[in-house]
Design a protein around this motif. Structure first.
Motif, PDB file in Angstrom:
ATOM      1  N   ASP A  43       0.856  -1.267   0.036  1.00 12.08           N
ATOM      2  CA  ASP A  43       0.045  -0.018  -0.127  1.00 12.08           C
ATOM      3  C   ASP A  43       0.732   1.197  -0.012  1.00 12.08           C
ATOM      4  O   ASP A  43       1.963   1.114   0.678  1.00 12.08           O
ATOM      5  CB  ASP A  43      -0.766  -0.250   1.322  1.00 12.08           C
ATOM      6  N   ASP A  44       0.415   2.566  -0.455  1.00 13.76           N
ATOM      7  CA  ASP A  44       1.074   3.603  -0.701  1.00 13.76           C
ATOM      8  C   ASP A  44       1.495   4.164   0.710  1.00 13.76           C
ATOM      9  O   ASP A  44       2.729   4.625   0.661  1.00 13.76           O
ATOM     10  CB  ASP A  44       0.319   4.726  -1.358  1.00 13.76           C
ATOM     11  N   TYR A  75       4.358   8.666  -6.929  1.00 15.68           N
ATOM     12  CA  TYR A  75       4.939   8.417  -5.600  1.00 15.68           C
ATOM     13  C   TYR A  75       4.423   9.502  -4.520  1.00 15.68           C
ATOM     14  O   TYR A  75       4.211  10.476  -4.833  1.00 15.68           O
ATOM     15  CB  TYR A  75       6.309   8.416  -5.575  1.00 15.68           C
ATOM     16  N   PRO A  76       4.284   8.888  -3.251  1.00 22.02           N
ATOM     17  CA  PRO A  76       3.645   9.550  -2.238  1.00 22.02           C
ATOM     18  C   PRO A  76       4.612  10.851  -2.164  1.00 22.02           C
ATOM     19  O   PRO A  76       5.834  10.921  -1.768  1.00 22.02           O
ATOM     20  CB  PRO A  76       3.496   8.905  -1.130  1.00 22.02           C
ATOM     21  N   LYS A  77       4.056  11.924  -2.216  1.00 18.55           N
ATOM     22  CA  LYS A  77       4.851  13.285  -2.373  1.00 18.55           C
ATOM     23  C   LYS A  77       5.467  13.392  -0.919  1.00 18.55           C
ATOM     24  O   LYS A  77       6.569  13.959  -0.934  1.00 18.55           O
ATOM     25  CB  LYS A  77       3.928  14.513  -2.709  1.00 18.55           C
ATOM     26  N   ASP A  78       4.906  13.071   0.038  1.00 17.05           N
ATOM     27  CA  ASP A  78       5.562  13.178   1.506  1.00 17.05           C
ATOM     28  C   ASP A  78       6.884  12.180   1.524  1.00 17.05           C
ATOM     29  O   ASP A  78       7.224  12.388   2.720  1.00 17.05           O
ATOM     30  CB  ASP A  78       4.645  13.148   2.535  1.00 17.05           C
ATOM     31  N   LYS A  79       6.838  11.438   0.753  1.00 16.93           N
ATOM     32  CA  LYS A  79       8.123  10.238   0.919  1.00 16.93           C
ATOM     33  C   LYS A  79       8.954  10.466   0.001  1.00 16.93           C
ATOM     34  O   LYS A  79       9.876   9.399  -0.168  1.00 16.93           O
ATOM     35  CB  LYS A  79       7.449   8.973   0.860  1.00 16.93           C
ATOM     36  N   LEU A  80       8.872  11.460  -0.991  1.00 20.85           N
ATOM     37  CA  LEU A  80       9.642  11.502  -2.077  1.00 20.85           C
ATOM     38  C   LEU A  80      10.644  12.832  -2.075  1.00 20.85           C
ATOM     39  O   LEU A  80      10.214  13.949  -1.997  1.00 20.85           O
ATOM     40  CB  LEU A  80       9.253  11.477  -3.321  1.00 20.85           C
ATOM     41  N   ASN A 146       7.166   0.814  -8.434  1.00 21.04           N
ATOM     42  CA  ASN A 146       7.288  -0.692  -8.640  1.00 21.04           C
ATOM     43  C   ASN A 146       8.842  -1.028  -8.168  1.00 21.04           C
ATOM     44  O   ASN A 146       9.078  -2.347  -7.920  1.00 21.04           O
ATOM     45  CB  ASN A 146       7.405  -0.851 -10.113  1.00 21.04           C
ATOM     46  N   ILE A 147       9.723  -0.022  -8.054  1.00 27.20           N
ATOM     47  CA  ILE A 147      11.186  -0.399  -7.600  1.00 27.20           C
ATOM     48  C   ILE A 147      10.774  -0.624  -5.809  1.00 27.20           C
ATOM     49  O   ILE A 147      11.319  -1.584  -5.267  1.00 27.20           O
ATOM     50  CB  ILE A 147      11.874   0.789  -7.955  1.00 27.20           C
TER      51      ILE A 147
END
Length: 390
Positions: A43-44, A75-80, A146-147
């Motif tokens: 999950d995201d 990708y979740p913006k708060d994690k990238l 996916n990575i």
């Protein structure tokens, strides 16, 4: 003489075709015993923190497109986080990047080589996962998801994406040959990953678990390969993820592709020397088997065996008058004649795609000789040496 001829022939066939067949059989056996490796579903909210590092050197013609592609990644913006490093540029690449507030820029005037720039960037990273990609490649929107989903498996230390080469209908030998080569490589990597581990990642798109990142020597030529293999040597798997891919145009021509291949060959022999302990199959088991079969043979003895087999075949055909040896000799001569015709047609800008494979094959193996000479003469720099792209 016959023993040497047949043993050398076996090693040549095994290097370029046989390993693929053996690998396919071993994967099928593994599936029968253990089943296919499950694809992780994450999950995201459970995706790890990720930093995308782009090392760019004089990429002003590409960099706006690269940034646009980067900012569109799903990708979740708060994690990238995005980190671009531009050491030594003498064009407007740094100035262009500075106009994007979403991106952190690391720039210095001195040019110390790509790996020095990468190390400097990694020192700024605090996320669990680091993803590396080149400035002249474009990622599919789902690439990072996916990575990073694979890092839910604690045995995974690195994930390699797929390299795709754009080939149009009017492709020359460099484009068509490179495209065919990477499609074959992608198949081998899928099977390598399914059996145990990919043996090395390509710099166009790969990732590592941050805590496992180990700086390599500043004079490392294939830094991406070394970084990933040092992680594999620690006992972690390198996964291949074909649904995360980096697309780039082919080399501008065969001369530019040859320049790139010579550098890879020089880096290959350097890597074999630096990772010599991985040749111990009793210590590293299946990783050593994959490493030797997929990499070491190509970068060391097999190109020399091509010459040896041709010479021994000529002698045996004359001495024995055997139809078998004569037939093999004629097949070899025909193959090299087709490669030579491919060279002639390439110079005249004539496209006969059936000739691209023997021509590109010969270019690749010539590059190994040139790379070995360049490495041992210490003429191969670790600094960026970009091949011109179409």
């Amino acid at each position: 003489m016959k023993i040497i001829f047949w043993l050398s022939t076996f090693l040549i066939v095994y290097t370029y075709l046989g390993y693929g067949l053996v690998l396919w059989i071993l994967v099928k056996i593994r599936w029968l015993i253990k089943g296919k490796r499950p694809l992780p579903v994450v999950d995201d909210r459970d995706l790890p923190g990720c930093t995308l590092i782009v090392a760019a050197y004089n990429e002003e013609s590409f960099i706006r497109e690269k940034i646009a592609n980067t900012l569109e990644l799903d990708y979740p913006k708060d994690k990238l986080k995005f980190l671009f490093v531009t050491d030594g540029c003498d064009d407007k690449t740094p100035e262009i990047i500075q106009t994007y507030p979403e991106i952190t820029l690391l720039h210095q005037a001195a040019r110390n080589g790509k790996i020095a720039a990468v190390h400097r960037a990694v020192n700024q990273v605090d996320s669990e996962v680091i993803v590396f990609t080149d400035a002249n490649t474009f990622l599919n929107p789902e690439a990072l998801k996916n990575i990073c989903r694979h890092y839910s498996d604690r045995e995974v230390g690195a994930v390699a994406g797929e390299k795709r080469v754009q080939v149009d209908k009017q492709a020359d030998a460099s484009a068509a040959g490179e495209g065919f080569y990477w499609r074959y490589e992608s198949t081998l990597k899928k099977w390598d990953s399914e059996l145990y581990s990919v043996v090395g990642a390509a710099g166009e798109l790969f990732s590592v678990r941050n805590k496992l990142y180990q700086p390599v020597s500043p004079d490392s030529i294939l830094d991406d390969f070394m970084i990933s293999m040092l992680i594999a040597r620690k006992g972690y798997r390198i996964i291949y993820e074909p649904d995360a891919y980096a697309t780039e145009t082919a080399s501008a021509n065969v001369s530019e592709e040859l320049k790139r291949k010579i550098r890879i060959a020089a880096g290959g022999i350097q890597s074999v020397i630096w990772l010599k302990d991985l040749l111990n199959i009793f210590k590293y088991g299946i990783l050593s088997f994959q490493y030797i079969s997929h990499r070491v043979l190509r970068w060391t003895i097999t190109p020399f065996l091509l010459i040896l087999v041709l010479l021994l075949n000529l002698i045996l055909a004359i001495k024995t008058s055997s139809l078998l040896y004569l037939g093999i000799l004629l097949a070899q001569v025909l193959f090299y004649v087709l490669a030579w015709i491919g060279l002639i047609l390439e110079k005249r800008h004539l496209r006969v795609k059936i000739l691209f494979i023997p021509y590109y094959f010969c270019v690749m193996n010539y590059a190994v000789f040139a790379g070995l000479i360049r490495y041992f003469r210490k003429r191969q720099s670790s600094s960026w040496e970009k091949a011109k792209r179409k």
